[in-house]
Design an enzyme around this catalytic site. Structure first.
Site, PDB file in Angstrom:
ATOM      1  N   GLU A 198       0.815  -1.228   0.000  1.00  0.00           N
ATOM      2  CA  GLU A 198       0.000   0.000   0.000  1.00  0.00           C
ATOM      3  C   GLU A 198       0.843   1.272   0.000  1.00  0.00           C
ATOM      4  O   GLU A 198       0.486   2.250  -0.668  1.00  0.00           O
ATOM      5  CB  GLU A 198      -0.976   0.000   1.184  1.00  0.00           C
ATOM      6  CG  GLU A 198      -2.227  -0.840   0.947  1.00  0.00           C
ATOM      7  CD  GLU A 198      -2.004  -2.331   1.162  1.00  0.00           C
ATOM      8  OE1 GLU A 198      -0.914  -2.711   1.611  1.00  0.00           O
ATOM      9  OE2 GLU A 198      -2.932  -3.115   0.872  1.00  0.00           O
TER      10      GLU A 198
ATOM     11  N   HIS B  63     -11.022  -5.049   9.302  1.00  0.00           N
ATOM     12  CA  HIS B  63     -11.477  -4.784   7.929  1.00  0.00           C
ATOM     13  C   HIS B  63     -12.739  -3.928   7.863  1.00  0.00           C
ATOM     14  O   HIS B  63     -13.392  -3.888   6.834  1.00  0.00           O
ATOM     15  CB  HIS B  63     -11.755  -6.099   7.188  1.00  0.00           C
ATOM     16  CG  HIS B  63     -10.519  -6.834   6.784  1.00  0.00           C
ATOM     17  ND1 HIS B  63      -9.678  -7.415   7.692  1.00  0.00           N
ATOM     18  CD2 HIS B  63      -9.989  -7.083   5.567  1.00  0.00           C
ATOM     19  CE1 HIS B  63      -8.679  -8.004   7.046  1.00  0.00           C
ATOM     20  NE2 HIS B  63      -8.832  -7.808   5.758  1.00  0.00           N
TER      21      HIS B  63
END
Lengths: 344, 325
Positions: free
Chosen positions: B60, B129
């Site tokens: 990321e 998440h």
């Protein structure tokens, strides 16, 4: 780590005596510029963190010498030398350090965030390793447009221990971006020695696993850096693929202005510093010029005086420059919208 | 007008912008060969090729940094985070780089980049998440933050985001991807900083964004049917810039307000909205402004616990009754 006393070398074929003198004078300018920083800091003319490049001049000078006008570079916060080697106006660089409106970033970035977009210098960055992923994007952009520019990415040995650098090296190799990763190993990440902080202290060896060519080179000798940089940049530009080069160098001063000799004694000896000062890149380049009849003693003195004069002029210019107007506080947060002032 | 899903509307925006501007390219995990984890980028690799639809490793920081670097030399990257929970790994690139580059270099280098992907939870994704955390981004000067709730807004706002010269955090919601709605065809853009009244009403102002807009609309319907209470639902659509004028106009009419969001209540974006309402419309208020938000706990897995953690229609209804009490 070996750092042999440079022996006399033949001039690389691409390097005219005149160009070598120019590069030598660039190193002199960096040295004198940096030597003006500490006194100005102590007088309260500058604030914040301030990291000087004294001792490492051959690295930026030798690599940036091979940049074309349309090439790009990014670097860490130890960025004064890179800006000057790229040809940024020393007066405007000094004005930035002074936080003045005439500075390269209008006084809003300071020592760590120099920039010169016109010369493809896309900035100095204050987060260790943070600019390495950016360089991959610049390289990808070059490929995207089908150009043959390169992007030089300068960072320190400390950056080799931050995760995003490894993400970026891997991605650079995957996308074959024309980026030269130049790891300036000055042996200490602040006060932490690299042979403590890196399980594999040979950083070129560490980078080799990323599937790009790597090389470890001597960084205290301008001609040595110049010769390798020429080959490496040519390879990256024409292949294209990224290249990782570890440059063995040394900073003669502390990490930053606060890292004074008392603090430095906590991590390095005077003898070690002296050992490296004996390998001063400016001294060895001067010796080369003299021994090869490319300069006389009086020319060396003259160039030294001129570089010092330029640095002093930069200080005078910065000192005489205005601070940024207060409207600048709210400018440049966005390109297209105002930020409200919450003040009663 | 064509009826599209939120997902299709996003894809239409990406496709149209890529056709309009060759500088626009996409990068992210699984967006190409795999067609996108949530299928937003389905078919785009085949259509635009691998130079413009770039599959990346799970990196990321690398993705974000690469997007920013390309934007610095004038490309217009759209980077996808598989979810905004993973954007936390790239926080340094978003906060210290994307948001700061224009300002700290004296306005010389713009960063026209979009970071998009689903935020939020609600499908038993559990603690790591289910994040929204839009207030973190809205807190950072230099970032724009956009949170569309409908397919039409998704298209219009994404096209605007791609054309914007600033870094834009574009937060979708996994629970919205399959929702349907009419979407204007062609060059449809929505300016940032324009809230929309999704349902007019006279009694209470419900202020929401992203998926909770639908929650607020459902709650408003139930309150109208069962209690005769007419809620006005204001969809902020973008949090930075924030259209307080529309909010204040509504509050001055209803004199009562409830802010609804899925992010945690504590130091959530609702706190900013409430602060501004009391600052600018204190005398118009007939009741304290309330917040309906997620419980201040890590989001649990068990279905019943998760349901209890997220804001619900019932929570909104109770809050509305309380401001009317």
């Amino acid at each position: 780590m070996k750092a042999e006393v440079p022996v006399q070398k033949a001039l690389p074929s691409s390097l005219t005596p005149q160009r070598l003198v120019e590069l030598y004078r660039t190193m002199l300018l960096i040295r004198h510029f940096e030597e003006q920083c500490a006194p100005a800091y102590r007088q309260g003319k500058m604030g914040g963190y301030m990291h000087v490049y004294i001792g490492q001049e051959a690295v930026a000078t030798g690599f940036i010498a091979h940049m074309r006008d349309d090439d790009y570079m990014v670097c860490s916060y130890r960025d004064h030398g890179h800006a000057l080697a790229r040809g940024s106006d020393p007066r405007r660089v000094m004005a930035e350090l002074f936080g003045r409106y005439t500075g390269v970033a209008k006084g809003k970035g300071g020592s760590m965030h120099l920039v010169d977009v016109e010369r493809g210098f896309l900035g100095g960055y204050g987060i260790v390793g943070g600019m390495v992923p950016l360089a991959v994007g610049v390289g990808y952009g070059i490929r995207y447009r089908g150009g043959d520019q390169v992007c030089l990415c300068f960072f320190g040995d400390g950056a080799m221990n931050i995760g995003p650098v490894h993400e970026a090296l891997n991605m650079a190799a995957i996308y074959k971006v024309p980026v030269v990763f130049i790891c300036e190993n000055n042996r200490y990440a602040m006060a932490t020695p690299i042979d403590f902080a890196s399980a594999v202290p040979n950083l070129a060896e560490r980078a080799r696993q990323y599937g790009m060519p790597t090389r470890q080179i001597e960084g205290m000798d301008l001609l040595e850096v110049y010769r390798h940089a020429e080959e490496i940049i040519h390879h990256v530009r024409t292949t294209p693929e990224p290249f990782f080069v570890e440059v063995l160098t040394y900073r003669f001063e502390g990490h930053g202005i606060a890292d004074n000799p008392t603090n430095q004694a906590l991590y390095r000896t005077k003898e070690e510093v002296e050992y490296w000062r004996q390998r001063d890149p400016i001294v060895s380049a001067a010796r080369f010029l003299l021994e090869n009849g490319l300069a006389t003693e009086s020319e060396l003195l003259e160039w030294d005086a001129e570089a010092k004069q330029q640095a002093l002029e930069a200080v005078a210019y910065a000192d005489a420059s205005p601070e940024p107007p207060l409207e600048e506080l709210y400018r440049d947060v966005y390109t297209d919208m105002e930020v409200p002032e919450w003040r009663y | 007008m064509a009826v599209l899903t939120y997902r299709e509307a996003l894809r239409q925006a990406l496709t149209e912008e890529m056709e309009r501007d060759p500088n626009v390219f996409l990068l992210g995990e699984e967006i190409g060969r795999y067609q996108g984890t949530f299928r937003v980028t389905e078919g785009l690799l085949q259509r635009f090729g691998e130079m413009r639809v770039v599959d990346t490793p799970i990196s990321e920081s690398g993705i974000a940094g690469m997007a920013i670097g390309a934007a610095m030399i004038g490309l217009r990257p759209v980077a996808e985070f598989m979810t905004f929970s993973f954007a936390l790994i790239a926080a340094d690139q978003l906060v210290n780089h994307a948001a700061k580059i224009l300002y700290m270099f004296g306005g010389q280098m713009a960063v026209p980049v979009v970071f998009r992907g689903p935020a939020g939870g609600g499908a038993q994704l559990s603690a790591q998440h289910s994040h929204s955390l839009e207030s973190w981004y809205a807190h950072i000067p230099g970032l724009k933050v956009v949170t569309p709730a409908t397919p039409a807004d998704a298209k219009g706002l994404l096209k605007t985001a791609i054309r914007d010269d600033n870094p834009v955090i574009f937060m979708e919601h996994a629970k919205l991807y399959s929702t349907r709605g009419e979407v204007p065809e062609g060059d449809y853009t929505i300016p940032f900083g324009q809230a929309e009244i999704k349902r007019p009403g006279r009694d209470v102002t419900l202020i929401a964004y992203s998926q909770p807009v639908l929650l607020a609309l459902h709650a408003a319907e139930r309150l109208a049917e069962t209690e005769g209470i007419e809620c006005e639902v204001v969809d902020l659509r973008s949090l930075q810039p924030l259209d307080m004028e529309t909010v204040l106009r509504s509050v001055r009419k209803t004199h009562r307000a409830v802010v609804v969001h899925e992010d945690h209540r504590n130091v959530g974006f609702g706190a900013e909205v409430v602060a501004r309402i009391q600052e600018f419309a204190f005398d118009d208020l007939d009741a304290p402004v309330l917040r309906v938000a997620s419980a201040d706990v890590p989001i649990p897995y068990a279905r019943n616990l998760e349901r209890a953690a997220f804001p619900s229609e019932e929570d909104i209804i109770r809050a509305v009754k309380r401001v009317l009490a």
